[in-house]
Design a protein around this motif. Structure first.
Motif, short mmCIF file in Angstrom:
data_model
loop_
_atom_site.label_atom_id
_atom_site.label_comp_id
_atom_site.label_asym_id
_atom_site.label_seq_id
_atom_site.Cartn_x
_atom_site.Cartn_y
_atom_site.Cartn_z
N TYR A 168 0.94 -1.02 -0.15
CA TYR A 168 0.17 0.02 -0.01
C TYR A 168 0.88 1.28 -0.05
O TYR A 168 0.59 2.22 -0.66
CB TYR A 168 -1.20 -0.06 1.33
N GLY A 169 1.95 1.18 0.94
CA GLY A 169 2.89 2.31 0.76
C GLY A 169 3.36 2.79 -0.70
O GLY A 169 3.61 3.94 -1.00
N SER A 170 3.73 1.52 -1.40
CA SER A 170 4.27 2.00 -2.92
C SER A 170 3.33 2.15 -3.62
O SER A 170 3.62 3.22 -4.59
CB SER A 170 4.86 0.51 -3.12
N THR A 171 1.97 1.74 -3.76
CA THR A 171 0.97 1.85 -4.73
C THR A 171 -0.10 2.75 -4.38
O THR A 171 -0.57 3.37 -5.03
CB THR A 171 0.45 0.37 -5.16
N GLY A 172 -0.31 3.01 -3.08
CA GLY A 172 -1.48 3.85 -2.68
C GLY A 172 -2.69 3.48 -2.76
O GLY A 172 -3.74 4.10 -2.98
N THR A 173 -2.84 1.99 -2.80
CA THR A 173 -4.17 1.50 -3.08
C THR A 173 -4.15 -0.02 -2.63
O THR A 173 -3.05 -0.80 -2.44
CB THR A 173 -4.67 1.21 -4.60
N PHE A 174 -5.27 -0.75 -2.16
CA PHE A 174 -5.46 -2.17 -1.74
C PHE A 174 -6.27 -2.83 -2.65
O PHE A 174 -6.14 -3.93 -2.85
CB PHE A 174 -6.30 -1.91 -0.51
N ASP A 175 -6.64 -2.08 -3.70
CA ASP A 175 -7.36 -2.79 -4.82
C ASP A 175 -6.49 -3.56 -5.82
O ASP A 175 -5.40 -3.00 -6.39
CB ASP A 175 -8.35 -1.58 -5.60
N LEU A 176 -6.91 -4.57 -6.17
CA LEU A 176 -5.97 -5.60 -7.27
C LEU A 176 -5.72 -4.96 -8.24
O LEU A 176 -4.72 -5.11 -8.99
CB LEU A 176 -6.55 -7.07 -7.22
N ASP A 177 -6.94 -4.22 -9.03
CA ASP A 177 -6.73 -3.91 -10.17
C ASP A 177 -5.78 -2.42 -10.12
O ASP A 177 -4.92 -2.34 -11.17
CB ASP A 177 -8.09 -3.39 -11.10
N GLY A 178 -5.92 -1.79 -9.22
CA GLY A 178 -4.80 -0.69 -8.88
C GLY A 178 -3.49 -1.18 -8.89
O GLY A 178 -2.78 -0.41 -9.39
#
Length: 459
Positions: A168-178
């Protein structure tokens, strides 16, 4: 979602039935509720599924297929429980309720589309299993199993949660597609923190599925827990763990498979050798099944190592074959242990002469677990080996074949004991519901082995 709601409400109903001493209604109500959940799951079968509930859950064919096999296996386990839990405790409603609460978490695990739902599903399942492993309060082995499972489970949850936090810290999302989109948009600028998160998630999930070298809790927990709880952990829980494992890595991390594949290759090889070689030295049938479950985790990892379009189908076929065969093995173990008082291989001596039906279905189970042709286990291994060969990992298939040959030795020990060793023994009394479950499971094992197309094209 309807099936999750049904299985979440059903335990509460069972607890009320137990409160009002309606003991005889517990099993019928539980089975009827699971059948209703099964029907609602099948009704969700569709080709163009989209994430629901703000992207938290996805009921596609993948989740429906694994929900169905989890519910069917749980129904078979509960049918074997008639009369079993009564010998352990007078409060049997709690057993059924906690198993079903765990199943609710499992359905969330196979249907998540947001990593937070993966964590919630794992925790619902795990907390229930900590209780089930130690539910025999006066049994030292059961208490030890619960403590080890709790400590190791909490330890692995820490790895998993830390890994999710780094992702999450790297991508900013928990969503699989995100997460997948972020990986695709920055293939050469991926944060090292993201890679660290993947490694921590691998460690956490390998703990949950009992893969080496994170397997050391498995034999003692499986041996100390009640046999039916062990059966539930080694089938439904393991299958759900691999379904969650595959969904995360196929949806998010496939573009960078060259990073994490070598790690899983090492884990797979260790799991196969440690599980099979250690199982060779066991004198207890139940402990042998525990170590063999570790080796089967190695085979299931093949589908993730050689990840591709057919991985989901391979895991589904193998999981179906393994679950059905394990139901037979543990059902036979319970019956033999009730008569002989031991779960060692010697307890099966001369079984074929006194109980030909029980010996036959157990033989089918052992042949399937060993991967002998014309059984479902052979089809499962065939799909796993084919997937690995399609990725040109010939050496991995050779390792797997060597381990399959090793496994034949300890599975055939049971067959030899039943057919070629004599012993003065009485006939094992087999209740009607045991005959139904064992006979049905043996028939399914043979039918899938002869007509694999029945399950091979579902996902």
């Amino acid at each position: 979602m309807t099936s999750i709601i049904i299985i979440s409400i059903l335990p509460i109903v069972l607890l009320y039935l137990g409160l009002y001493k309606a003991q005889k209604a517990l099993l019928p109500v539980a089975v009827l509720g699971l059948l209703a959940a099964l029907v609602t799951s099948v009704m969700q079968w569709k080709t163009n599924a989209v994430p629901e509930f703000n992207g938290m859950l996805l009921y596609d064919n993948f989740s429906v297929a694994f929900s169905v096999i989890s519910i069917i296996t749980t129904i078979l386990i509960l049918l074997l429980s008639k009369g079993y839990f009564e010998r352990i405790s007078n409060h049997i409603a709690e057993y059924y309720a906690i198993i079903l609460f765990s199943l609710a978490g499992i359905l969330v695990m196979v249907s998540y589309h947001n990593i937070t739902m993966l964590f919630i599903g794992i925790e619902i399942m795990s907390v229930s299993l900590y209780i089930l492993a130690g539910i025999r309060k006066n049994d030292f082995a059961s208490n030890e199993a619960a403590l080890k499972y709790f400590l190791m489970g909490a330890f692995s949850t820490g790895f998993l949660l830390f890994g999710i936090a780094l992702i999450y810290g790297s991508t900013g999302t928990f969503d699989l597609d995100g997460i997948r989109d972020w990986v695709l948009m920055s293939p050469r600028k991926i944060d090292p923190m993201f890679y660290t998160g993947i490694m921590l998630i691998i460690v956490g999930l390998c703990f949950k599925v009992g893969a080496a070298p994170f397997h050391f809790w498995t034999p003692d927990v499986y041996e100390g827990a009640p046999s039916l709880i062990t059966l539930f952990m080694s089938t439904v829980v393991k299958v759900a763990g691999f379904a969650a494992f595959l969904r995360l890595f196929s949806a998010c991390f496939l573009p960078i498979a060259q990073f994490w594949t070598p790690v899983l290759l090492v884990i797979t090889t260790l799991t196969l050798f440690i599980g099979n070689i250690t199982a060779l030295y066991q004198q207890s049938f139940k402990r042998m099944l525990a170590f063999s479950s570790i080796s089967h985790a190695g085979y299931l990892l093949f589908a993730i190592v050689a990840i591709g379009a057919g991985s989901a189908n391979s895991i589904f076929v193998y999981a179906t074959a393994y679950s059905i065969a394990s139901v037979i093995a543990f059902g036979a173990l319970i019956l033999v242990r009730q008569q002989s008082g031991t779960d060692n291989f010697e307890g099966f001596n001369g079984l074929a002469a006194r109980n030909p039906f029980l010996a036959l279905v157990l033989t089918i189970s052992m042949l399937s677990l060993a991967g002998i042709p014309l059984t479902a286990g052979f089809i499962g291994k065939f799909y796993m080996f084919s997937g690995a060969l399609s990725q040109y990992r010939v050496w991995l298939v050779v390792v797997a074949i060597v381990n399959a040959i090793i496994s034949i030795f300890y599975y055939f020990r049971v067959i030899i004991a039943m057919y070629f060793r004599s012993a003065e023994r009485e006939q094992v009394e087999i209740p009607a519901y045991y005959k139904l479950v064992l006979g049905f499971s043996a028939l399914v094992t043979i039918v899938i082995g002869v007509y694999p197309a029945i399950v091979s094209g579902l996902i």
